[in-house]
Design a protein around this motif. Sequence first.
Motif, PDB file in Angstrom:
ATOM      1  N   PHE A 125      29.008  17.598 -24.899  1.00 56.73           N
ATOM      2  CA  PHE A 125      28.104  17.465 -26.078  1.00 56.73           C
ATOM      3  C   PHE A 125      29.080  17.557 -27.271  1.00 56.73           C
ATOM      4  O   PHE A 125      28.632  16.768 -28.467  1.00 56.73           O
ATOM      5  N   LYS A 126      30.207  18.064 -27.377  1.00 58.15           N
ATOM      6  CA  LYS A 126      31.209  18.019 -28.457  1.00 58.15           C
ATOM      7  C   LYS A 126      31.317  16.619 -28.992  1.00 58.15           C
ATOM      8  O   LYS A 126      31.207  16.468 -30.219  1.00 58.15           O
ATOM      9  N   LYS A 127      31.465  15.615 -28.177  1.00 59.02           N
ATOM     10  CA  LYS A 127      31.547  14.148 -28.540  1.00 59.02           C
ATOM     11  C   LYS A 127      30.299  13.520 -29.413  1.00 59.02           C
ATOM     12  O   LYS A 127      30.317  12.826 -30.349  1.00 59.02           O
ATOM     13  N   ILE A 128      29.272  14.094 -28.796  1.00 57.91           N
ATOM     14  CA  ILE A 128      27.856  13.592 -29.258  1.00 57.91           C
ATOM     15  C   ILE A 128      27.576  14.437 -30.849  1.00 57.91           C
ATOM     16  O   ILE A 128      27.159  13.668 -31.713  1.00 57.91           O
ATOM     17  N   PHE A 129      28.343  15.764 -30.721  1.00 58.40           N
ATOM     18  CA  PHE A 129      27.952  16.467 -31.993  1.00 58.40           C
ATOM     19  C   PHE A 129      29.082  15.657 -33.186  1.00 58.40           C
ATOM     20  O   PHE A 129      28.420  15.411 -34.242  1.00 58.40           O
ATOM     21  N   ASN A 130      30.202  15.637 -32.727  1.00 59.82           N
ATOM     22  CA  ASN A 130      31.034  14.577 -33.627  1.00 59.82           C
ATOM     23  C   ASN A 130      30.361  13.424 -34.438  1.00 59.82           C
ATOM     24  O   ASN A 130      30.487  12.976 -35.678  1.00 59.82           O
ATOM     25  N   GLN A 131      29.684  12.833 -33.313  1.00 59.51           N
ATOM     26  CA  GLN A 131      29.022  11.438 -33.796  1.00 59.51           C
ATOM     27  C   GLN A 131      28.145  11.556 -34.859  1.00 59.51           C
ATOM     28  O   GLN A 131      27.804  11.037 -35.906  1.00 59.51           O
ATOM     29  N   VAL A 132      27.316  12.684 -34.785  1.00 64.42           N
ATOM     30  CA  VAL A 132      26.210  12.769 -35.854  1.00 64.42           C
ATOM     31  C   VAL A 132      26.967  13.576 -37.039  1.00 64.42           C
ATOM     32  O   VAL A 132      26.406  12.968 -38.188  1.00 64.42           O
ATOM     33  N   VAL A 133      27.966  14.212 -36.982  1.00 62.00           N
ATOM     34  CA  VAL A 133      28.535  14.652 -38.023  1.00 62.00           C
ATOM     35  C   VAL A 133      29.357  13.385 -38.851  1.00 62.00           C
ATOM     36  O   VAL A 133      29.064  13.239 -40.218  1.00 62.00           O
ATOM     37  N   VAL A 134      29.861  12.544 -38.309  1.00 64.79           N
ATOM     38  CA  VAL A 134      30.385  11.446 -38.861  1.00 64.79           C
ATOM     39  C   VAL A 134      29.094  10.615 -39.530  1.00 64.79           C
ATOM     40  O   VAL A 134      29.274  10.085 -40.649  1.00 64.79           O
ATOM     41  N   LEU A 135      28.277  10.591 -38.812  1.00 65.88           N
ATOM     42  CA  LEU A 135      26.979   9.621 -39.261  1.00 65.88           C
ATOM     43  C   LEU A 135      26.267  10.558 -40.734  1.00 65.88           C
ATOM     44  O   LEU A 135      26.162   9.514 -41.776  1.00 65.88           O
ATOM     45  N   LEU A 136      26.385  11.953 -40.721  1.00 68.46           N
ATOM     46  CA  LEU A 136      26.050  12.703 -41.941  1.00 68.46           C
ATOM     47  C   LEU A 136      26.927  12.283 -42.893  1.00 68.46           C
ATOM     48  O   LEU A 136      26.644  12.546 -44.091  1.00 68.46           O
ATOM     49  N   ARG A 183      24.113  18.702 -17.597  1.00 75.77           N
ATOM     50  CA  ARG A 183      24.644  17.105 -18.053  1.00 75.77           C
ATOM     51  C   ARG A 183      25.306  17.458 -19.347  1.00 75.77           C
ATOM     52  O   ARG A 183      26.292  16.632 -19.700  1.00 75.77           O
ATOM     53  N   LEU A 184      24.958  18.255 -20.278  1.00 73.34           N
ATOM     54  CA  LEU A 184      25.620  18.385 -21.623  1.00 73.34           C
ATOM     55  C   LEU A 184      27.029  19.242 -21.704  1.00 73.34           C
ATOM     56  O   LEU A 184      27.925  18.937 -22.280  1.00 73.34           O
ATOM     57  N   LYS A 185      27.146  19.865 -20.629  1.00 75.10           N
ATOM     58  CA  LYS A 185      28.556  20.635 -20.373  1.00 75.10           C
ATOM     59  C   LYS A 185      29.531  19.740 -20.492  1.00 75.10           C
ATOM     60  O   LYS A 185      29.648  18.910 -19.560  1.00 75.10           O
ATOM     61  N   ILE A 226      18.162   9.906 -36.618  1.00 78.39           N
ATOM     62  CA  ILE A 226      19.566  10.377 -36.586  1.00 78.39           C
ATOM     63  C   ILE A 226      20.137  10.179 -34.841  1.00 78.39           C
ATOM     64  O   ILE A 226      21.218   9.538 -34.737  1.00 78.39           O
ATOM     65  N   LEU A 227      19.121  10.713 -34.072  1.00 84.87           N
ATOM     66  CA  LEU A 227      19.801  10.659 -32.780  1.00 84.87           C
ATOM     67  C   LEU A 227      19.359   9.345 -32.161  1.00 84.87           C
ATOM     68  O   LEU A 227      20.199   8.970 -31.183  1.00 84.87           O
ATOM     69  N   ASP A 228      18.800   8.453 -32.582  1.00 88.42           N
ATOM     70  CA  ASP A 228      18.703   6.988 -32.337  1.00 88.42           C
ATOM     71  C   ASP A 228      19.847   6.345 -32.768  1.00 88.42           C
ATOM     72  O   ASP A 228      20.141   5.435 -31.946  1.00 88.42           O
ATOM     73  N   GLY A 229      20.664   6.724 -33.549  1.00 91.37           N
ATOM     74  CA  GLY A 229      21.698   5.917 -34.109  1.00 91.37           C
ATOM     75  C   GLY A 229      23.184   6.483 -33.337  1.00 91.37           C
ATOM     76  O   GLY A 229      23.994   5.972 -33.890  1.00 91.37           O
ATOM     77  N   ILE A 230      23.022   7.335 -32.464  1.00 84.80           N
ATOM     78  CA  ILE A 230      24.194   7.754 -31.724  1.00 84.80           C
ATOM     79  C   ILE A 230      24.475   7.136 -30.353  1.00 84.80           C
ATOM     80  O   ILE A 230      23.412   6.732 -29.686  1.00 84.80           O
ATOM     81  N   ASP A 231      25.688   6.986 -29.765  1.00 90.64           N
ATOM     82  CA  ASP A 231      25.945   6.554 -28.725  1.00 90.64           C
ATOM     83  C   ASP A 231      25.873   7.532 -27.233  1.00 90.64           C
ATOM     84  O   ASP A 231      26.568   8.500 -27.483  1.00 90.64           O
ATOM     85  N   LEU A 232      25.047   7.609 -26.355  1.00 86.51           N
ATOM     86  CA  LEU A 232      24.939   8.544 -25.472  1.00 86.51           C
ATOM     87  C   LEU A 232      25.464   7.859 -24.087  1.00 86.51           C
ATOM     88  O   LEU A 232      25.121   8.320 -23.049  1.00 86.51           O
ATOM     89  N   GLU A 233      26.269   6.915 -24.040  1.00 82.19           N
ATOM     90  CA  GLU A 233      26.861   6.236 -22.852  1.00 82.19           C
ATOM     91  C   GLU A 233      27.686   7.320 -22.044  1.00 82.19           C
ATOM     92  O   GLU A 233      27.600   7.401 -20.818  1.00 82.19           O
ATOM     93  N   ILE A 234      28.420   8.249 -22.734  1.00 82.25           N
ATOM     94  CA  ILE A 234      28.813   9.192 -21.899  1.00 82.25           C
ATOM     95  C   ILE A 234      27.924  10.183 -21.119  1.00 82.25           C
ATOM     96  O   ILE A 234      28.514  10.675 -19.975  1.00 82.25           O
ATOM     97  N   LEU A 235      26.720  10.429 -21.616  1.00 83.04           N
ATOM     98  CA  LEU A 235      25.640  11.156 -20.871  1.00 83.04           C
ATOM     99  C   LEU A 235      25.239  10.304 -19.625  1.00 83.04           C
ATOM    100  O   LEU A 235      24.753  10.334 -18.578  1.00 83.04           O
TER     101      LEU A 235
END
Length: 513
Positions: free
Chosen positions: A118-129, A113-115, A38-47
């Motif tokens: 992280f919310k945008k990353i979390f939203n990506q995971v929710v959309v994927l689920l 780094r996550l401060k 699941i984490l392989d499928g998200i975009d982490l460009e923001i980090l």
Amino acid sequence: MSRKVVWKTNDQDQLSLLPPSYDDLVPKNHPVRIVNSILDGIDLEILERTYKGGGTSSYHPKVLLKILVYAYLRNLYSSRKIEEALGENLHFMWLAGTARPDHNTISNFRSGRLKGHFKKIFNQVVVLLAEQGHLSLKDIYLDGTKIEANANRYTFVWAKGIKTSRERIQKQLKELWGYVEKVYQDEEQTPNMPDFGAIDPKKVSETIDQINQALEDRPIDKKVRQKLNYAKKNWPKNLERYDRQEGQMGGRNSMSRTDPDATFMRMKEDHMQNGQLKPGYNLQAGTNNQFIVNYSLAQTTSDTTALIGHVEGFIEGYGRAPEKLTADAGYGSEENYAHLESKGIEAFVKYGHFHKERLDEKRGTSKSPFAADKLYYDSQGDRYFCPMGQAMEHVDSYQRETKTGYLQTIDRYRARNCSGCPMRGACHQGKGNRTVERNHNLARLRDTARERLLGEEGIAHRKRRCWDVEAVFGNIKQNMGFKRFLLRGIDKVETEIGLIAMAHNLKKATLTA
């Protein structure tokens, strides 16, 4: 006849023709594989943009994020214990690809780094689920729970205490000036009285200097001199601290000195279950199918003021509002109803006396026919009629501001003549003709809420809310053992609860996969 026991071979020095692969040792349906895929499928460009480049090489943020999320899924929250697991736990080794970041790297990534990202990353995971069919973003079930902050329980600062201290300084200044007037009572010319209205560090310091100047070269009581010396040394400094603390509280009624963002709240997570006051944060969670789809942190003890910020966070994260929202009576205010209506959200939100109304109906009891909301209202003529049939005409309107700054419009109606009415004693006890005040907008919103809640769909949503969102809190606090934050400051704490929320979602996804 006894048989010979045969022992299995255990040769630590045995060599393999081919060295074993970590991938061969991790089961195909293991939770660590779910987290990895699941984490392989998200975009982490923001980090990735937070790294400047140059210098020594860095661990990729995706690797560190996988490590943190899987650690939280396994109830490992300490960065030192996570570092230890990376050298001992086969699943951590496989997930990290044998990378061995130390506890400082893990801690700095989590709190730095996550401060704010992280919310945008979390939203990506929710959309994927949601795309995988685990949850829906249309129906949201909202509730709140309090989690203790990483702060000393006895370093509290109360807004009321600061106000009392200011008033005490003001009173003692006036008493000191009263002593000056007593010294000068036999003289024709007396010093000008200072301004006691502004109790700020500069003004108080000037007032103390003025009192000292007025008493210069005069016999002074020893206790008065000691008090003046103490006031000169401590009062301006104390007032500066009060100003700083009031700025940190930002309108709250309390805070902790070790975590100024934390507010003292009544919590029952102790062995006595007696609701002790502890520094903490009010976690607001919106769920669907027991997955957390949105989270937010409130610094207030009441859930009522947290709904709008939570809904706005949902809209910002997903680009649209949920179609339906269900919540308990703690969220049933006019401001909340109006906000949900303006966003086009169908609200199944109880109001304060909803259950009492239902209980009265079952018992066959109801409000007095003289109660203001039981009077007949003529909408065309904008007037009420009392039980005797007398018209109560509209007198005037005014606006009332709530603590959150929301303006309520109140209409006032008055009967023409109540004298001689045989029902006056039961109707009202005040002098003159009876006057009633009505908030028509709130009455309309509550009528709409009542109609929805009592419908077939509303009953289904009310039943589901209990097991949908409250079960999530039970899992976080009991199964995951997360009852107290490790980090301090609302920005860092929000990242930490986000990791908990993502770990909860991915753990549930592994169970339903």
